[in-house]
Design a protein around this motif. Structure first.
Motif, PDB file in Angstrom:
ATOM      1  N   TRP A  90      28.513  31.326  23.826  1.00 16.02           N
ATOM      2  CA  TRP A  90      29.375  31.317  25.061  1.00 16.02           C
ATOM      3  C   TRP A  90      30.271  32.136  25.192  1.00 16.02           C
ATOM      4  CZ3 TRP A  90      34.715  29.976  25.145  1.00 16.02           C
ATOM      5  CH2 TRP A  90      35.192  29.566  26.629  1.00 16.02           C
ATOM      6  N   LYS A  91      31.113  32.491  23.914  1.00 15.93           N
ATOM      7  CA  LYS A  91      32.245  33.729  24.035  1.00 15.93           C
ATOM      8  C   LYS A  91      31.628  34.855  24.618  1.00 15.93           C
ATOM      9  CE  LYS A  91      35.007  31.518  20.472  1.00 15.93           C
ATOM     10  NZ  LYS A  91      35.498  31.610  19.065  1.00 15.93           N
ATOM     11  N   LEU A  92      30.498  35.190  23.870  1.00 14.55           N
ATOM     12  CA  LEU A  92      29.804  36.527  24.667  1.00 14.55           C
ATOM     13  C   LEU A  92      29.423  36.516  26.019  1.00 14.55           C
ATOM     14  CD1 LEU A  92      27.485  37.039  21.518  1.00 14.55           C
ATOM     15  CD2 LEU A  92      29.638  38.499  21.901  1.00 14.55           C
ATOM     16  N   ARG A  93      28.958  35.506  26.412  1.00 11.99           N
ATOM     17  CA  ARG A  93      28.507  35.254  28.011  1.00 11.99           C
ATOM     18  C   ARG A  93      29.970  35.325  28.848  1.00 11.99           C
ATOM     19  NH1 ARG A  93      25.146  30.219  28.788  1.00 11.99           N
ATOM     20  NH2 ARG A  93      26.631  29.652  27.724  1.00 11.99           N
ATOM     21  N   ARG A  94      31.039  34.752  28.342  1.00 11.03           N
ATOM     22  CA  ARG A  94      32.137  34.518  29.114  1.00 11.03           C
ATOM     23  C   ARG A  94      32.918  35.891  29.072  1.00 11.03           C
ATOM     24  NH1 ARG A  94      37.062  33.528  30.384  1.00 11.03           N
ATOM     25  NH2 ARG A  94      37.540  31.811  31.601  1.00 11.03           N
ATOM     26  N   ALA A  95      32.954  36.414  28.001  1.00 14.01           N
ATOM     27  CA  ALA A  95      33.585  38.086  28.078  1.00 14.01           C
ATOM     28  C   ALA A  95      32.489  39.020  28.768  1.00 14.01           C
ATOM     29  CB  ALA A  95      33.337  38.749  26.583  1.00 14.01           C
ATOM     30  N   ASN A  96      31.554  38.993  29.001  1.00 15.99           N
ATOM     31  CA  ASN A  96      30.396  39.618  29.967  1.00 15.99           C
ATOM     32  C   ASN A  96      30.887  39.389  31.246  1.00 15.99           C
ATOM     33  OD1 ASN A  96      28.704  41.568  30.246  1.00 15.99           O
ATOM     34  ND2 ASN A  96      26.849  39.946  29.966  1.00 15.99           N
ATOM     35  N   ALA A  97      31.074  37.916  31.626  1.00 13.43           N
ATOM     36  CA  ALA A  97      31.371  37.560  33.113  1.00 13.43           C
ATOM     37  C   ALA A  97      32.920  38.226  33.422  1.00 13.43           C
ATOM     38  CB  ALA A  97      31.138  36.039  33.122  1.00 13.43           C
ATOM     39  N   GLU A  98      33.744  37.930  32.319  1.00 13.62           N
ATOM     40  CA  GLU A  98      35.026  38.433  32.545  1.00 13.62           C
ATOM     41  C   GLU A  98      35.230  39.768  32.887  1.00 13.62           C
ATOM     42  OE1 GLU A  98      36.911  37.094  29.079  1.00 13.62           O
ATOM     43  OE2 GLU A  98      37.996  35.501  30.175  1.00 13.62           O
ATOM     44  N   GLY A  99      34.177  40.687  32.068  1.00 18.52           N
ATOM     45  CA  GLY A  99      34.007  42.143  32.436  1.00 18.52           C
ATOM     46  C   GLY A  99      33.481  42.589  33.695  1.00 18.52           C
ATOM     47  N   MET A 100      32.719  41.726  34.290  1.00 19.36           N
ATOM     48  CA  MET A 100      32.054  41.541  35.714  1.00 19.36           C
ATOM     49  C   MET A 100      33.075  41.620  36.496  1.00 19.36           C
ATOM     50  SD  MET A 100      29.620  42.530  37.684  1.00 19.36           S
ATOM     51  CE  MET A 100      28.279  42.755  36.510  1.00 19.36           C
ATOM     52  N   VAL A 101      34.044  40.588  36.421  1.00 20.41           N
ATOM     53  CA  VAL A 101      35.056  40.083  37.352  1.00 20.41           C
ATOM     54  C   VAL A 101      35.851  41.525  37.446  1.00 20.41           C
ATOM     55  CG1 VAL A 101      37.131  38.685  37.777  1.00 20.41           C
ATOM     56  CG2 VAL A 101      35.041  37.699  37.177  1.00 20.41           C
ATOM     57  N   GLU A 102      36.609  42.104  36.399  1.00 21.06           N
ATOM     58  CA  GLU A 102      37.345  42.895  36.315  1.00 21.06           C
ATOM     59  C   GLU A 102      36.825  44.372  36.958  1.00 21.06           C
ATOM     60  OE1 GLU A 102      40.445  43.171  35.116  1.00 21.06           O
ATOM     61  OE2 GLU A 102      40.279  41.102  34.879  1.00 21.06           O
ATOM     62  N   ALA A 103      35.650  44.524  36.643  1.00 18.11           N
ATOM     63  CA  ALA A 103      34.829  45.744  37.235  1.00 18.11           C
ATOM     64  C   ALA A 103      34.734  45.509  38.761  1.00 18.11           C
ATOM     65  CB  ALA A 103      33.433  45.920  36.716  1.00 18.11           C
ATOM     66  N   LEU A 104      34.739  44.264  39.179  1.00 12.60           N
ATOM     67  CA  LEU A 104      34.243  43.990  40.725  1.00 12.60           C
ATOM     68  C   LEU A 104      35.934  44.224  41.361  1.00 12.60           C
ATOM     69  CD1 LEU A 104      31.822  41.256  40.734  1.00 12.60           C
ATOM     70  CD2 LEU A 104      31.810  43.490  41.974  1.00 12.60           C
ATOM     71  N   LEU A 105      36.861  43.797  40.553  1.00 11.52           N
ATOM     72  CA  LEU A 105      38.233  43.764  41.134  1.00 11.52           C
ATOM     73  C   LEU A 105      38.523  45.466  41.299  1.00 11.52           C
ATOM     74  CD1 LEU A 105      40.288  41.076  39.007  1.00 11.52           C
ATOM     75  CD2 LEU A 105      39.964  41.228  41.640  1.00 11.52           C
ATOM     76  N   ARG A 106      38.293  46.179  40.206  1.00  9.77           N
ATOM     77  CA  ARG A 106      38.487  47.681  40.354  1.00  9.77           C
ATOM     78  C   ARG A 106      37.635  48.306  41.552  1.00  9.77           C
ATOM     79  NH1 ARG A 106      38.062  47.090  34.903  1.00  9.77           N
ATOM     80  NH2 ARG A 106      36.034  48.019  34.683  1.00  9.77           N
ATOM     81  N   GLU A 107      36.570  47.871  41.744  1.00  8.24           N
ATOM     82  CA  GLU A 107      35.781  48.144  42.881  1.00  8.24           C
ATOM     83  C   GLU A 107      36.149  47.885  44.002  1.00  8.24           C
ATOM     84  OE1 GLU A 107      31.135  48.331  44.428  1.00  8.24           O
ATOM     85  OE2 GLU A 107      31.470  47.204  42.440  1.00  8.24           O
ATOM     86  N   GLU A 108      36.838  46.725  44.065  1.00 11.13           N
ATOM     87  CA  GLU A 108      37.443  46.420  45.564  1.00 11.13           C
ATOM     88  C   GLU A 108      38.462  47.268  45.855  1.00 11.13           C
ATOM     89  OE1 GLU A 108      38.125  41.686  47.091  1.00 11.13           O
ATOM     90  OE2 GLU A 108      38.488  42.154  45.272  1.00 11.13           O
ATOM     91  N   GLU A 109      39.299  47.292  44.694  1.00 10.19           N
ATOM     92  CA  GLU A 109      40.627  48.072  45.020  1.00 10.19           C
ATOM     93  C   GLU A 109      40.386  49.336  45.483  1.00 10.19           C
ATOM     94  OE1 GLU A 109      44.230  50.047  42.411  1.00 10.19           O
ATOM     95  OE2 GLU A 109      43.218  48.278  41.694  1.00 10.19           O
ATOM     96  N   GLY A 110      39.414  50.129  44.869  1.00  5.47           N
ATOM     97  CA  GLY A 110      39.046  51.350  45.337  1.00  5.47           C
ATOM     98  C   GLY A 110      38.399  51.476  46.717  1.00  5.47           C
ATOM     99  N   ALA A 111      37.346  50.240  47.103  1.00  5.97           N
ATOM    100  CA  ALA A 111      36.847  50.116  48.585  1.00  5.97           C
ATOM    101  C   ALA A 111      38.331  49.852  49.448  1.00  5.97           C
ATOM    102  CB  ALA A 111      36.058  49.034  48.618  1.00  5.97           C
ATOM    103  N   ARG A 112      39.129  49.248  48.977  1.00  6.96           N
ATOM    104  CA  ARG A 112      40.418  48.899  49.885  1.00  6.96           C
ATOM    105  C   ARG A 112      40.963  50.107  50.116  1.00  6.96           C
ATOM    106  NH1 ARG A 112      42.696  45.362  46.880  1.00  6.96           N
ATOM    107  NH2 ARG A 112      41.598  43.549  47.498  1.00  6.96           N
ATOM    108  N   ASP A 113      41.257  51.043  49.035  1.00  8.86           N
ATOM    109  CA  ASP A 113      41.925  52.070  49.383  1.00  8.86           C
ATOM    110  C   ASP A 113      41.313  53.147  50.290  1.00  8.86           C
ATOM    111  OD1 ASP A 113      43.658  51.484  47.526  1.00  8.86           O
ATOM    112  OD2 ASP A 113      43.068  52.644  45.572  1.00  8.86           O
ATOM    113  N   ALA A 114      39.896  53.367  50.173  1.00  5.27           N
ATOM    114  CA  ALA A 114      39.153  53.916  51.127  1.00  5.27           C
ATOM    115  C   ALA A 114      39.178  53.301  52.442  1.00  5.27           C
ATOM    116  CB  ALA A 114      37.611  53.914  50.669  1.00  5.27           C
ATOM    117  N   LEU A 115      39.296  52.172  52.859  1.00  3.49           N
ATOM    118  CA  LEU A 115      39.232  51.489  54.016  1.00  3.49           C
ATOM    119  C   LEU A 115      40.702  51.941  54.591  1.00  3.49           C
ATOM    120  CD1 LEU A 115      37.870  49.774  56.221  1.00  3.49           C
ATOM    121  CD2 LEU A 115      38.889  47.856  54.928  1.00  3.49           C
TER     122      LEU A 115
END
Length: 137
Positions: A68-93
């Motif tokens: 579970w810890k591994l799956r949760r860390a993986n999911a948290e990493g995905m959320v963090e990556a999406l937050l960075r991607e969203e920030e970049g897209a917001r800056d571009a917008l």
């Protein structure tokens, strides 16, 4: 408005719309990833509750929680990556909106300046006509 200004504004509007769609897509993916975190946490709570009621289940809980810890860390990493991607897209917008406003401002200024020049020429023509009449009379 000149043809070049219309073309630039149309292209920039298209870019803004594309970036807005990208933002929405990223936000949807982030919401899904955050929901996965909530589901993982709820699943872990359920497993802990079941382990407290069943000694055989309790013996396997440690192995489950390690996975579970591994799956949760993986999911948290995905959320963090999406937050960075969203920030970049917001800056571009934001940059695309600024560019659109600049083009619209230039187009409006050009239109106003053309109107002022046309009014100036018209006034000069009328002044010349008035001088001719006065000199003729």
């Amino acid at each position: 408005m000149t043809a070049w200004a219309q073309s630039l504004i149309r292209l920039t509007n298209y870019e803004v719309e594309t970036l807005q769609k990208r933002m929405a897509e990223i936000a949807a993916r982030r919401a899904d990833a955050e929901m996965k975190l909530v589901m993982l946490d709820a699943e872990a709570e359920g497993e802990k509750a079941q382990a407290s009621a069943d000694p055989q289940h309790a013996a396997m809980l440690r192995a489950y929680l390690n996975g579970w810890k591994l799956r949760r860390a993986n999911a948290e990493g995905m959320v963090e990556a999406l937050l960075r991607e969203e920030e970049g897209a917001r800056d571009a917008l934001t940059a695309a909106f600024e560019e659109l406003k600049k083009f619209e401002h230039v187009a409006e200024t050009t239109r106003v300046n053309k109107r002022i020049e046309a009014n100036r020429r018209e006034a000069a023509t009328f002044d010349e006509m008035g001088l001719r009449r006065r000199n003729a009379g």
